[in-house]
Design a protein around this motif. Structure first.
Motif, PDB file in Angstrom:
ATOM      1  N   SER A   1      29.530  37.499  49.453  1.00  0.00           N
ATOM      2  CA  SER A   1      30.972  37.366  49.683  1.00  0.00           C
ATOM      3  C   SER A   1      31.725  38.687  49.696  1.00  0.00           C
ATOM      4  O   SER A   1      32.659  38.860  50.492  1.00  0.00           O
ATOM      5  CB  SER A   1      31.579  36.458  48.606  1.00  0.00           C
ATOM      6  OG  SER A   1      31.013  35.161  48.675  1.00  0.00           O
TER       7      SER A   1
ATOM      8  N   ASN B   1      34.822  41.004  52.457  1.00  0.00           N
ATOM      9  CA  ASN B   1      36.171  41.365  52.020  1.00  0.00           C
ATOM     10  C   ASN B   1      36.317  42.861  51.786  1.00  0.00           C
ATOM     11  O   ASN B   1      37.140  43.304  50.980  1.00  0.00           O
ATOM     12  CB  ASN B   1      36.513  40.594  50.737  1.00  0.00           C
ATOM     13  CG  ASN B   1      36.626  39.104  50.974  1.00  0.00           C
ATOM     14  OD1 ASN B   1      37.663  38.597  51.348  1.00  0.00           O
ATOM     15  ND2 ASN B   1      35.524  38.383  50.762  1.00  0.00           N
TER      16      ASN B   1
ATOM     17  N   ALA C   1      32.584  30.134  43.669  1.00  0.00           N
ATOM     18  CA  ALA C   1      33.741  30.582  44.445  1.00  0.00           C
ATOM     19  C   ALA C   1      34.855  31.086  43.541  1.00  0.00           C
ATOM     20  O   ALA C   1      35.500  32.098  43.833  1.00  0.00           O
ATOM     21  CB  ALA C   1      34.251  29.444  45.326  1.00  0.00           C
ATOM     22  N   ALA C   2      35.079  30.404  42.418  1.00  0.00           N
ATOM     23  CA  ALA C   2      36.111  30.845  41.474  1.00  0.00           C
ATOM     24  C   ALA C   2      35.743  32.198  40.877  1.00  0.00           C
ATOM     25  O   ALA C   2      36.609  33.071  40.705  1.00  0.00           O
ATOM     26  CB  ALA C   2      36.282  29.807  40.374  1.00  0.00           C
TER      27      ALA C   2
ATOM     28  N   VAL D   1      33.799  34.585  42.233  1.00  0.00           N
ATOM     29  CA  VAL D   1      33.952  35.614  43.260  1.00  0.00           C
ATOM     30  C   VAL D   1      35.427  35.915  43.513  1.00  0.00           C
ATOM     31  O   VAL D   1      35.824  37.081  43.623  1.00  0.00           O
ATOM     32  CB  VAL D   1      33.254  35.189  44.573  1.00  0.00           C
ATOM     33  CG1 VAL D   1      33.585  36.172  45.697  1.00  0.00           C
ATOM     34  CG2 VAL D   1      31.748  35.102  44.369  1.00  0.00           C
ATOM     35  N   ARG D   2      36.235  34.878  43.580  1.00  0.00           N
ATOM     36  CA  ARG D   2      37.664  35.051  43.864  1.00  0.00           C
ATOM     37  C   ARG D   2      38.361  35.875  42.785  1.00  0.00           C
ATOM     38  O   ARG D   2      39.161  36.762  43.092  1.00  0.00           O
ATOM     39  CB  ARG D   2      38.332  33.681  44.001  1.00  0.00           C
ATOM     40  CG  ARG D   2      39.784  33.756  44.437  1.00  0.00           C
ATOM     41  CD  ARG D   2      40.327  32.377  44.761  1.00  0.00           C
ATOM     42  NE  ARG D   2      40.267  31.461  43.619  1.00  0.00           N
ATOM     43  CZ  ARG D   2      39.431  30.442  43.502  1.00  0.00           C
ATOM     44  NH1 ARG D   2      38.547  30.190  44.456  1.00  0.00           N
ATOM     45  NH2 ARG D   2      39.463  29.656  42.441  1.00  0.00           N
ATOM     46  N   ARG D   3      38.038  35.606  41.535  1.00  0.00           N
ATOM     47  CA  ARG D   3      38.670  36.343  40.441  1.00  0.00           C
ATOM     48  C   ARG D   3      38.236  37.817  40.436  1.00  0.00           C
ATOM     49  O   ARG D   3      39.057  38.710  40.218  1.00  0.00           O
ATOM     50  CB  ARG D   3      38.346  35.684  39.109  1.00  0.00           C
ATOM     51  CG  ARG D   3      39.168  34.411  38.871  1.00  0.00           C
ATOM     52  CD  ARG D   3      38.620  33.609  37.706  1.00  0.00           C
ATOM     53  NE  ARG D   3      39.505  32.524  37.315  1.00  0.00           N
ATOM     54  CZ  ARG D   3      39.631  31.369  37.947  1.00  0.00           C
ATOM     55  NH1 ARG D   3      38.905  31.144  39.035  1.00  0.00           N
ATOM     56  NH2 ARG D   3      40.452  30.444  37.526  1.00  0.00           N
TER      57      ARG D   3
ATOM     58  N   ARG E   1      37.000  39.577  43.032  1.00  0.00           N
ATOM     59  CA  ARG E   1      37.531  40.233  44.234  1.00  0.00           C
ATOM     60  C   ARG E   1      39.017  40.547  44.081  1.00  0.00           C
ATOM     61  O   ARG E   1      39.471  41.654  44.399  1.00  0.00           O
ATOM     62  CB  ARG E   1      37.304  39.334  45.449  1.00  0.00           C
ATOM     63  CG  ARG E   1      37.749  39.962  46.766  1.00  0.00           C
ATOM     64  CD  ARG E   1      37.587  38.988  47.914  1.00  0.00           C
ATOM     65  NE  ARG E   1      38.477  37.840  47.799  1.00  0.00           N
ATOM     66  CZ  ARG E   1      38.079  36.575  47.807  1.00  0.00           C
ATOM     67  NH1 ARG E   1      36.803  36.269  47.925  1.00  0.00           N
ATOM     68  NH2 ARG E   1      38.955  35.586  47.716  1.00  0.00           N
ATOM     69  N   GLY E   2      39.779  39.588  43.592  1.00  0.00           N
ATOM     70  CA  GLY E   2      41.209  39.791  43.427  1.00  0.00           C
ATOM     71  C   GLY E   2      41.519  40.907  42.438  1.00  0.00           C
ATOM     72  O   GLY E   2      42.433  41.713  42.668  1.00  0.00           O
ATOM     73  N   TRP E   3      40.764  40.943  41.343  1.00  0.00           N
ATOM     74  CA  TRP E   3      40.999  41.985  40.338  1.00  0.00           C
ATOM     75  C   TRP E   3      40.644  43.363  40.881  1.00  0.00           C
ATOM     76  O   TRP E   3      41.401  44.322  40.695  1.00  0.00           O
ATOM     77  CB  TRP E   3      40.197  41.676  39.080  1.00  0.00           C
ATOM     78  CG  TRP E   3      40.439  42.639  37.954  1.00  0.00           C
ATOM     79  CD1 TRP E   3      41.501  42.640  37.088  1.00  0.00           C
ATOM     80  CD2 TRP E   3      39.614  43.741  37.582  1.00  0.00           C
ATOM     81  NE1 TRP E   3      41.376  43.679  36.197  1.00  0.00           N
ATOM     82  CE2 TRP E   3      40.231  44.367  36.470  1.00  0.00           C
ATOM     83  CE3 TRP E   3      38.412  44.247  38.066  1.00  0.00           C
ATOM     84  CZ2 TRP E   3      39.675  45.483  35.846  1.00  0.00           C
ATOM     85  CZ3 TRP E   3      37.860  45.365  37.447  1.00  0.00           C
ATOM     86  CH2 TRP E   3      38.490  45.972  36.347  1.00  0.00           C
TER      87      TRP E   3
ATOM     88  N   ASN F   1      40.601  44.341  44.019  1.00  0.00           N
ATOM     89  CA  ASN F   1      41.615  44.708  45.014  1.00  0.00           C
ATOM     90  C   ASN F   1      42.887  45.205  44.339  1.00  0.00           C
ATOM     91  O   ASN F   1      43.515  46.172  44.798  1.00  0.00           O
ATOM     92  CB  ASN F   1      41.927  43.528  45.923  1.00  0.00           C
ATOM     93  CG  ASN F   1      40.778  43.185  46.867  1.00  0.00           C
ATOM     94  OD1 ASN F   1      39.852  43.977  47.050  1.00  0.00           O
ATOM     95  ND2 ASN F   1      40.830  42.015  47.462  1.00  0.00           N
TER      96      ASN F   1
END
Length: 268
Positions: free
Chosen positions: A93, A97, A248-249, A251-253, A255-257, A259
Motif C-alpha cells: 500500500s 501513496n 486497512a486501518a 495502513v491508513r493510520r 500513512r496519515g501520520w 504524511n
C-alpha cells in the motif's frame, strides 16, 4: 571460601561471554525464504551486506510523480520480510501513496536455539538497518523513516538510540516488544530517552499482554524528554497481527501520520 568465590567468578564470566558471543545466523533459511518468495509485483529482491554477511531485502519504488520518501520495514520475531500480516500490507500500500519501501530480513537463528538467544542478534540487526539506510540514501529521496513490528520495532528504537543524531525522519513502532525477556535483555529505556525524532507508538486493542503492559512505562520515559514528538494510537478490536480486516486501518493510520510529519517538516 576464596576458592569457591573464584569458581563462581569464573562461571559468571563464562556466562557473560556466552551471552555476548555472536550467534551463527541461519543464512540458508534466509536464502530459502528469499527464493520461495519468487517474483513479486513492483519489487526488487536485493542482497545487502551487513558486516561480513549478505542478507535479503525487498525494495518497492514509490508509484507516482511526487515521491514522499522511503520506509524501512522490520518484521517481528519468527516472521520474514514479506510476512502476510502487517509487513505485506504495508509493502503493497505505501508505494501507491508515494512511499518507497525497503523490507529487511531480520536475522534468523537455528531452530535448535531458544528464542531468548535473539538478544544476541540485536547488534547484527542494527547493522542490517544501517545497510538498508545506506542503500536508500544515494537515491536522494525526500525522507527516510522506519516502521517496525513487534521485536522489529524494539530493534528500530534501540538502533536509533545508539546514535547521537539520526538522519531519519521518524519511527513507527507497531505492537512493540520491548525485549526484556531476551538474553541479554533489550535495554530500551535509555534509548527511548534519547530519541528526538517523531515517534508513533501504535498498538492493537487486543494486543499481547506484554505489549500493553509496557506501554505506560514507555510513555512515561519518552515524555521525560521535553523535545519529544510522541503520539500513541490504538487500533480498537485488532489483535497483534492486525488480521481480520484491520490491515486497512493499520495502513491508513501509519500513512496519515507519516504524511503529517512530512508536511510539518516541510513547513519549518
Amino acid at each position: 571460601m576464596k576458592a569457591l568465590f573464584s569458581q563462581i567468578t569464573v562461571l559468571l564470566m563464562s556466562a557473560i561471554c556466552q551471552l555476548s558471543m555472536a550467534v551463527t545466523v541461519d543464512t540458508a533459511t534466509e536464502a530459502q525464504i528469499s527464493a520461495q518468495l519468487g517474483k513479486l509485483p513492483n519489487t526488487q529482491v536485493l542482497q545487502l551486506q551487513a558486516g561480513e554477511q549478505n542478507f535479503p531485502a525487498l525494495f518497492s519504488p514509490a508509484i507516482g510523480a511526487e515521491p514522499r520518501g522511503a520506509v524501512i520495514l522490520l518484521h517481528d520475531l519468527g516472521q520474514h520480510m514479506n510476512w502476510p500480516q502487517v509487513i505485506a500490507p504495508l509493502r503493497h500500500s505505501l508505494p501507491d501513496n508515494g512511499w518507497a519501501t525497503l523490507s529487511l530480513q531480520m536475522p534468523i537463528l537455528p531452530a535448535s536455539l531458544d528464542e531468548t538467544a535473539y538478544g544476541r542478534t540485536i547488534e547484527l540487526a542494527a547493522q542490517r538497518i544501517q545497510a538498508g539506510y545506506d542503500y536508500l540514501q544515494p537515491l536522494n529521496l525526500p525522507a527516510i523513516a522506519i516502521v517496525g513490528h513487534g521485536l522489529g520495532a524494539g530493534t528500530a528504537l534501540w538502533y536509533i538510540g545508539q546514535q547521537q543524531e539520526t538522519p531519519l525522519l521518524a519511527v513507527v513502532a507497531i505492537s512493540m516488544d520491548d525485549g526484556q525477556w531476551l538474553l541479554p535483555p533489550l535495554a530500551l529505556n535509555e534509548a527511548l530517552s534519547r530519541i528526538r525524532i517523531p515517534l508513533l507508538d501504535l498498538y492493537a486493542g487486543n494486543d499481547r499482554v506484554r505489549v500493553r503492559g509496557a506501554l505506560a512505562e514507555r510513555r512515561a520515559t519518552v515524555l521525560k524528554n521535553p523535545d519529544n514528538q510522541y503520539r500513541v494510537i490504538k487500533v480498537p478490536g485488532a489483535g497483534p497481527d492486525y488480521s481480520g480486516g484491520y490491515e486497512a486501518a493499520l495502513v491508513r493510520r501509519i500513512r496519515g501520520w507519516l504524511n503529517a510529519v512530512v508536511n510539518t517538516e516541510a513547513s519549518k
